[in-house]
Design an enzyme around this catalytic site. Structure first.
Site, PDB file in Angstrom:
ATOM      1  N   ASP A 212       0.826  -1.209   0.000  1.00 23.21           N
ATOM      2  CA  ASP A 212       0.000   0.000   0.000  1.00 23.21           C
ATOM      3  C   ASP A 212       0.867   1.269   0.000  1.00 23.21           C
ATOM      4  O   ASP A 212       1.899   1.323   0.667  1.00 23.21           O
ATOM      5  CB  ASP A 212      -0.856  -0.026   1.281  1.00 23.21           C
ATOM      6  N   GLU A 248       1.502  -0.371  -4.915  1.00 20.02           N
ATOM      7  CA  GLU A 248       0.516   0.637  -5.293  1.00 20.02           C
ATOM      8  C   GLU A 248       1.205   1.984  -5.463  1.00 20.02           C
ATOM      9  O   GLU A 248       1.630   2.609  -4.485  1.00 20.02           O
ATOM     10  CB  GLU A 248      -0.586   0.768  -4.229  1.00 20.02           C
TER      11      GLU A 248
END
Ligand code: AAO
Length: 512
Positions: A212, A248
């Protein structure tokens, strides 16, 4: 000898780009907010039998529990500790899921939130998914443990302590993303804690990580953390397998940080893919489907070997993250099936299918006021199980796009045509296109406002094939349209623009 060293180096740097799919599988499904118990069951009853390669799960770390708004989905992106204890279930349930999915050849990829802990306004107490005590104001997380020494405050030079300008690299990486307490990943101690969290799950059998918020971490820090990771568990994976890493990074161009800074570390999410294909299928900004003849790198996307691709994700299906209104979600189901079908038929990238839940959308001035709403839940906030209806769809608000016949069958298509080149392209200079994958599969789209009626070279062996979009092969029969491929691979296709799904796909295993 020199060649051997070169090959060795290439293998090392690209090891984390390999998803380690088993049984020649090719696709990932994101079971957003599902409980571990439901994922375990889904692996056995559906994902394994249908040939899904892996599942991206929601963050398994202990997270904050919020009352206002009530139990938002995004509370799981605010870690309190690395205990495997979350809204999706306990550590035992996590272990059971990993074991059962692995046993049917389905990989588990963990959404790893390692850039930060909870938000500054998280308060103090034990409103966390396992009841661990913490104090956000003092940056105390004793269950890790982290203290104020482990955060980036001194490095961040903005007045607010948060990211104010995405064109300033130091801000983006050293300041707080939406006021989330930013971990000092340059510290050996922090790197060690993060790596230990990931290694615990690797040892249990996970195959890799969606990492993330990578834009907000220095590539050098990530390199160090990834370098500490164990090889995958040899109960299920070949020895010396490195975990799959996909990072990401939102890069639609025009910012100081580029996704290319992360390529040598692993794959990266290609956000241009869904944003652009959304415009194409919606026919916005003058886009036409025939312009996708050179889809992939020809559209200025990252190189094939670095990309993870998707039509929508858990953020941009509800207006978070990036992509805007062009993103096609299950709310536009007819277009969604076509766009996902296109992605799964096309060879570019590692593909991820989104599996969502419904929420009460409520738009005011174009913004959804309920973009925070968590998964289908009981009154006490616990997540509801995913019930399966007799027709194989899901109940209780779970959308289960991955169970829509058209999407499941295209996952199978992708497996069947694996390794075959993009071939036999045809278009009408508008929104009707067709392409094949060598001599193993062929797909035809009609996104124009008139019928498609054309004879095409499919590259397939002659015979009668069952269309896997309008139906599928069952026993020796076909529940959908039948396509006759003659000698020389030619076949006639007729697709009305009013068909329920205006596309047709066949592959060698749908031959009757
Ligand atoms: C919540 C509250 C906040 C509160 C915070 C702390 O909503 O108000 O301050 O708690 O109390 C999720 C939710 C957040 C939530 C957070 C924590 O989405 O709403 O905050 O959990 O609970 C950036 C990041 C990217 C991130 C994305 C959402 O770069 O990494 O924001 N995605 C991941 C997860 C996501 C999660 C987090 C990270 C945090 O997938 O679910 O947040 O763990 C530009 C930049 C992007 C930036 C976006 C949005 O994008 O390029 O990097 O993403 O802005 O800020 C055009 C441009 C495009 C631009 C876009 C939007 O499309 O082309 O580049 O516009 O402006």
């Amino acid at each position: 000898m020199k060649l051997l060293i070169l090959v060795g180096l290439l293998c090392l740097s690209f090891a984390q780009h390999n998803p380690h799919f088993r049984h020649e599988r090719t696709a990932i499904v994101h079971l957003f907010e599902w409980r571990w118990a439901d994922i375990a069951a889904e692996c056995e009853r559906f994902l394994g039998p249908k040939g899904f390669g892996g599942v991206q799960i929601s963050p398994p770390n202990e997270h904050i529990v919020l009352d206002s708004p009530w139990r938002p989905w995004w509370q799981r992106y605010q870690p309190i500790s690395y205990n495997l204890c979350s809204r999706s279930g306990s550590e035992d349930e996590f272990k059971d899921m990993v074991t059962r999915c692995n046993n049917v050849g389905v990989n588990i990829y963990v959404d790893a939130v390692i850039n930060h802990m909870c938000g500054t306004s998280g308060g103090a107490g034990n409103h966390s998914s396992c009841g661990s005590w913490f104090n956000a104001g003092n940056e105390e997380f004793p269950s890790v443990p982290y203290s104020s020494l482990d955060f980036n405050d001194k490095k961040c030079l903005t007045g607010s302590g948060g990211i104010e300008n995405y064109s300033e690299i130091f801000q983006v990486r050293d300041c707080r993303l939406v006021s989330l307490l930013d971990l000092a990943l340059e510290k050996d101690y922090v790197r060690g804690k993060v790596a230990a969290y990931m290694n615990m799950m690797i040892d249990l059998g996970v195959a890799g990580f969606r990492v993330d918020a990578c834009k907000h971490m220095w590539p050098g820090d990530l390199d160090n953390v990834y370098g500490r990771l164990h090889n995958l568990n040899t109960t299920w994976f070949p020895s010396d397998s490195k975990p799959f890493i996909y990072q990401e990074v939102i890069d639609l161009g025009g910012e100081a940080i580029s996704s290319s800074e992360y390529f040598q570390l692993g794959r990266v999410t290609e956000f241009k893919y869904g944003a652009k294909l959304g415009n194409v299928f919606r026919k916005w900004h003058g886009e036409k489907l025939f312009y996708t003849r050179n889809w992939g790198e020809g559209w200025d996307f990252m190189s094939d070997g670095n990309a993870v691709v998707f039509i929508d994700n858990h953020d941009n299906q509800r207006g978070h993250g990036a992509g805007g209104a062009s993103i096609i979600t299950f709310w536009d189901s007819r277009l969604h099936k076509m766009a996902v079908g296109y992605m799964l038929a096309h060879p570019y990238g590692v593909a991820r299918v989104m599996s969502s839940y419904r929420w009460d959308r409520h738009f005011v001035n174009g913004k959804d006021q309920n973009d925070w709403m968590g998964p289908p839940s009981n009154g006490n906030g616990s997540t509801k199980p995913v019930p399966v209806n007799p027709d194989q769809t899901c109940g209780d608000g779970w959308v289960c796009e991955h169970r829509w016949r058209q999407i499941t069958n295209m996952v199978i298509f992708r497996n069947v045509v694996k390794g075959q080149p993009h071939s036999n392209w045809w278009d009408n200079q508008s929104n009707q296109v067709a392409f094949g994958r060598g001599n193993r599969g062929f797909i035809v789209f009609n996104n124009d406002d008139w019928d498609l009626d054309v004879t095409l070279n499919t590259g397939l062996p002659s015979g009668t094939y069952c269309d896997i979009i309008s139906g599928q092969k069952e026993g020796n029969g076909c529940t959908g349209k039948q396509i006759n491929v003659g000698d020389g691979g030619r076949a006639h296709f007729k697709i009305s623009n009013r068909d329920e799904d205006p596309f047709v796909a066949v592959h060698v295993e749908s031959k009757l």
